[in-house]
Design a protein around this motif. Structure first.
Motif, PDB file in Angstrom:
ATOM      1  N   ALA A 121       0.796  -1.231   0.000  1.00  0.00           N
ATOM      2  CA  ALA A 121       0.000   0.000   0.000  1.00  0.00           C
ATOM      3  C   ALA A 121       0.828   1.281   0.000  1.00  0.00           C
ATOM      4  O   ALA A 121       0.509   2.228  -0.700  1.00  0.00           O
ATOM      5  CB  ALA A 121      -0.965   0.005   1.176  1.00  0.00           C
ATOM      6  N   GLY A 122       1.885   1.320   0.758  1.00  0.00           N
ATOM      7  CA  GLY A 122       2.672   2.540   0.862  1.00  0.00           C
ATOM      8  C   GLY A 122       3.839   2.627  -0.089  1.00  0.00           C
ATOM      9  O   GLY A 122       4.672   3.516   0.040  1.00  0.00           O
ATOM     10  N   ARG A 123       3.902   1.734  -1.039  1.00  0.00           N
ATOM     11  CA  ARG A 123       5.053   1.696  -1.950  1.00  0.00           C
ATOM     12  C   ARG A 123       4.659   2.131  -3.361  1.00  0.00           C
ATOM     13  O   ARG A 123       3.568   1.841  -3.820  1.00  0.00           O
ATOM     14  CB  ARG A 123       5.628   0.285  -2.005  1.00  0.00           C
ATOM     15  CG  ARG A 123       6.144  -0.191  -0.646  1.00  0.00           C
ATOM     16  CD  ARG A 123       6.649  -1.600  -0.732  1.00  0.00           C
ATOM     17  NE  ARG A 123       7.908  -1.691  -1.441  1.00  0.00           N
ATOM     18  CZ  ARG A 123       9.100  -1.695  -0.869  1.00  0.00           C
ATOM     19  NH1 ARG A 123       9.196  -1.611   0.442  1.00  0.00           N
ATOM     20  NH2 ARG A 123      10.198  -1.811  -1.587  1.00  0.00           N
ATOM     21  N   ARG A 124       5.584   2.783  -4.036  1.00  0.00           N
ATOM     22  CA  ARG A 124       5.407   3.125  -5.446  1.00  0.00           C
ATOM     23  C   ARG A 124       5.665   1.879  -6.298  1.00  0.00           C
ATOM     24  O   ARG A 124       6.425   1.003  -5.907  1.00  0.00           O
ATOM     25  CB  ARG A 124       6.382   4.226  -5.862  1.00  0.00           C
ATOM     26  CG  ARG A 124       6.187   5.550  -5.154  1.00  0.00           C
ATOM     27  CD  ARG A 124       7.213   6.596  -5.611  1.00  0.00           C
ATOM     28  NE  ARG A 124       8.532   6.072  -5.953  1.00  0.00           N
ATOM     29  CZ  ARG A 124       9.532   5.871  -5.069  1.00  0.00           C
ATOM     30  NH1 ARG A 124       9.355   6.161  -3.787  1.00  0.00           N
ATOM     31  NH2 ARG A 124      10.703   5.405  -5.484  1.00  0.00           N
ATOM     32  N   LEU A 125       5.084   1.825  -7.456  1.00  0.00           N
ATOM     33  CA  LEU A 125       5.283   0.681  -8.351  1.00  0.00           C
ATOM     34  C   LEU A 125       6.738   0.515  -8.764  1.00  0.00           C
ATOM     35  O   LEU A 125       7.196  -0.605  -8.990  1.00  0.00           O
ATOM     36  CB  LEU A 125       4.410   0.804  -9.605  1.00  0.00           C
ATOM     37  CG  LEU A 125       2.915   0.635  -9.394  1.00  0.00           C
ATOM     38  CD1 LEU A 125       2.176   0.879 -10.710  1.00  0.00           C
ATOM     39  CD2 LEU A 125       2.586  -0.741  -8.840  1.00  0.00           C
ATOM     40  N   ASP A 126       7.480   1.609  -8.847  1.00  0.00           N
ATOM     41  CA  ASP A 126       8.883   1.514  -9.271  1.00  0.00           C
ATOM     42  C   ASP A 126       9.852   1.424  -8.095  1.00  0.00           C
ATOM     43  O   ASP A 126      11.064   1.361  -8.296  1.00  0.00           O
ATOM     44  CB  ASP A 126       9.257   2.681 -10.186  1.00  0.00           C
ATOM     45  CG  ASP A 126       9.102   4.041  -9.515  1.00  0.00           C
ATOM     46  OD1 ASP A 126       8.545   4.116  -8.398  1.00  0.00           O
ATOM     47  OD2 ASP A 126       9.534   5.041 -10.124  1.00  0.00           O
ATOM     48  N   GLU A 127       9.335   1.367  -6.890  1.00  0.00           N
ATOM     49  CA  GLU A 127      10.185   1.204  -5.712  1.00  0.00           C
ATOM     50  C   GLU A 127      10.765  -0.209  -5.722  1.00  0.00           C
ATOM     51  O   GLU A 127      10.080  -1.168  -6.056  1.00  0.00           O
ATOM     52  CB  GLU A 127       9.363   1.436  -4.445  1.00  0.00           C
ATOM     53  CG  GLU A 127      10.175   1.644  -3.209  1.00  0.00           C
ATOM     54  CD  GLU A 127       9.334   2.158  -2.046  1.00  0.00           C
ATOM     55  OE1 GLU A 127       9.745   1.901  -0.906  1.00  0.00           O
ATOM     56  OE2 GLU A 127       8.288   2.785  -2.282  1.00  0.00           O
ATOM     57  N   THR A 128      12.043  -0.319  -5.350  1.00  0.00           N
ATOM     58  CA  THR A 128      12.718  -1.613  -5.461  1.00  0.00           C
ATOM     59  C   THR A 128      13.046  -2.230  -4.111  1.00  0.00           C
ATOM     60  O   THR A 128      13.101  -1.560  -3.089  1.00  0.00           O
ATOM     61  CB  THR A 128      14.033  -1.485  -6.266  1.00  0.00           C
ATOM     62  OG1 THR A 128      14.906  -0.592  -5.580  1.00  0.00           O
ATOM     63  CG2 THR A 128      13.773  -1.000  -7.671  1.00  0.00           C
ATOM     64  N   SER A 129      13.274  -3.538  -4.184  1.00  0.00           N
ATOM     65  CA  SER A 129      13.724  -4.336  -3.049  1.00  0.00           C
ATOM     66  C   SER A 129      14.784  -5.304  -3.554  1.00  0.00           C
ATOM     67  O   SER A 129      14.733  -5.730  -4.709  1.00  0.00           O
ATOM     68  CB  SER A 129      12.564  -5.143  -2.460  1.00  0.00           C
ATOM     69  OG  SER A 129      11.558  -4.300  -1.969  1.00  0.00           O
ATOM     70  N   PRO A 130      15.738  -5.678  -2.686  1.00  0.00           N
ATOM     71  CA  PRO A 130      16.764  -6.637  -3.111  1.00  0.00           C
ATOM     72  C   PRO A 130      16.164  -8.007  -3.432  1.00  0.00           C
ATOM     73  O   PRO A 130      15.288  -8.489  -2.720  1.00  0.00           O
ATOM     74  CB  PRO A 130      17.685  -6.734  -1.896  1.00  0.00           C
ATOM     75  CG  PRO A 130      17.337  -5.594  -1.016  1.00  0.00           C
ATOM     76  CD  PRO A 130      15.935  -5.206  -1.322  1.00  0.00           C
ATOM     77  N   PHE A 131      16.657  -8.597  -4.527  1.00  0.00           N
ATOM     78  CA  PHE A 131      16.200  -9.924  -4.915  1.00  0.00           C
ATOM     79  C   PHE A 131      17.268 -10.582  -5.772  1.00  0.00           C
ATOM     80  O   PHE A 131      17.629 -10.063  -6.831  1.00  0.00           O
ATOM     81  CB  PHE A 131      14.880  -9.839  -5.678  1.00  0.00           C
ATOM     82  CG  PHE A 131      14.373 -11.167  -6.160  1.00  0.00           C
ATOM     83  CD1 PHE A 131      14.007 -12.156  -5.265  1.00  0.00           C
ATOM     84  CD2 PHE A 131      14.267 -11.435  -7.512  1.00  0.00           C
ATOM     85  CE1 PHE A 131      13.545 -13.385  -5.701  1.00  0.00           C
ATOM     86  CE2 PHE A 131      13.808 -12.661  -7.968  1.00  0.00           C
ATOM     87  CZ  PHE A 131      13.447 -13.639  -7.054  1.00  0.00           C
ATOM     88  N   LEU A 132      17.781 -11.717  -5.322  1.00  0.00           N
ATOM     89  CA  LEU A 132      18.774 -12.507  -6.057  1.00  0.00           C
ATOM     90  C   LEU A 132      19.956 -11.670  -6.545  1.00  0.00           C
ATOM     91  O   LEU A 132      20.380 -11.777  -7.699  1.00  0.00           O
ATOM     92  CB  LEU A 132      18.123 -13.228  -7.241  1.00  0.00           C
ATOM     93  CG  LEU A 132      17.050 -14.256  -6.910  1.00  0.00           C
ATOM     94  CD1 LEU A 132      16.451 -14.823  -8.191  1.00  0.00           C
ATOM     95  CD2 LEU A 132      17.617 -15.374  -6.044  1.00  0.00           C
TER      96      LEU A 132
END
Length: 169
Positions: A121-132
């Motif tokens: 809910a509080g995140r933008r669509l282009d906000e990132t998170s670490p993955f692989l």
């Protein structure tokens, strides 16, 4: 309780469209389970496959937890369903404990979906998170989750038709 499947919006912004399709397929998977007994929900697809509707719903809860809690938020949360000999976490949930029921699996799944919605809910669509070793956007997670649910909704359609002849749109 009958699950309402709401058609995704035909004219909306990107986020509403992505969330609409994900919710549509979430509802589709649960709807394929409704009206069956726990015994029917434990019926395996076609031997030798052990795939069941109840296992698909449990797996959906694990997938929600994996992508929205572990990946998006970076939380270290344990698997929901841990059965000896089964991979746990993102790929888990397919094996059934002796006391597994639709009511408990659905409640767990609903809790995970609510957590997923809160996480996103509080995140933008282009906000990132670490993955692989790279970064993944919320947009990508929504796309992946929609594909995951759509694939398993197809499995659920076949399982349901085999159990009682019911087919759905």
């Amino acid at each position: 309780m009958t699950t309402d499947r709401v058609m995704p919006p035909l004219q909306a912004d990107e986020r509403a469209t992505l969330e609409g399709w994900l919710d549509f397929y979430r509802a589709t998977l649960v709807a394929r389970c409704e009206g069956l007994t726990d015994e029917q929900l434990r019926s395996a697809a076609v031997p030798p496959s052990p795939l069941t509707l109840l296992g698909l719903l449990q797996h959906a809860a694990e997938v929600e937890r994996n992508w929205f809690c572990r990946v998006l938020l970076g939380e270290e949360v344990p698997p929901i369903y841990a059965v000896t000999g089964e991979p746990t976490g993102q790929d888990g949930g397919f094996d059934l404990a002796d006391d597994a029921t639709f009511a408990s699996a659905r409640a767990t799944w609903e809790d995970e979906v609510a957590r997923s919605r809160t996480a996103a809910a509080g995140r933008r669509l282009d906000e990132t998170s670490p993955f692989l070793g790279a970064q993944v956007t919320l947009r990508w997670v929504y796309g992946h989750m929609t594909a995951e649910y759509a694939r398993h909704a197809g499995h659920a359609d076949l399982l349901r038709e085999r159990i009682d002849g019911t087919t759905g749109a």
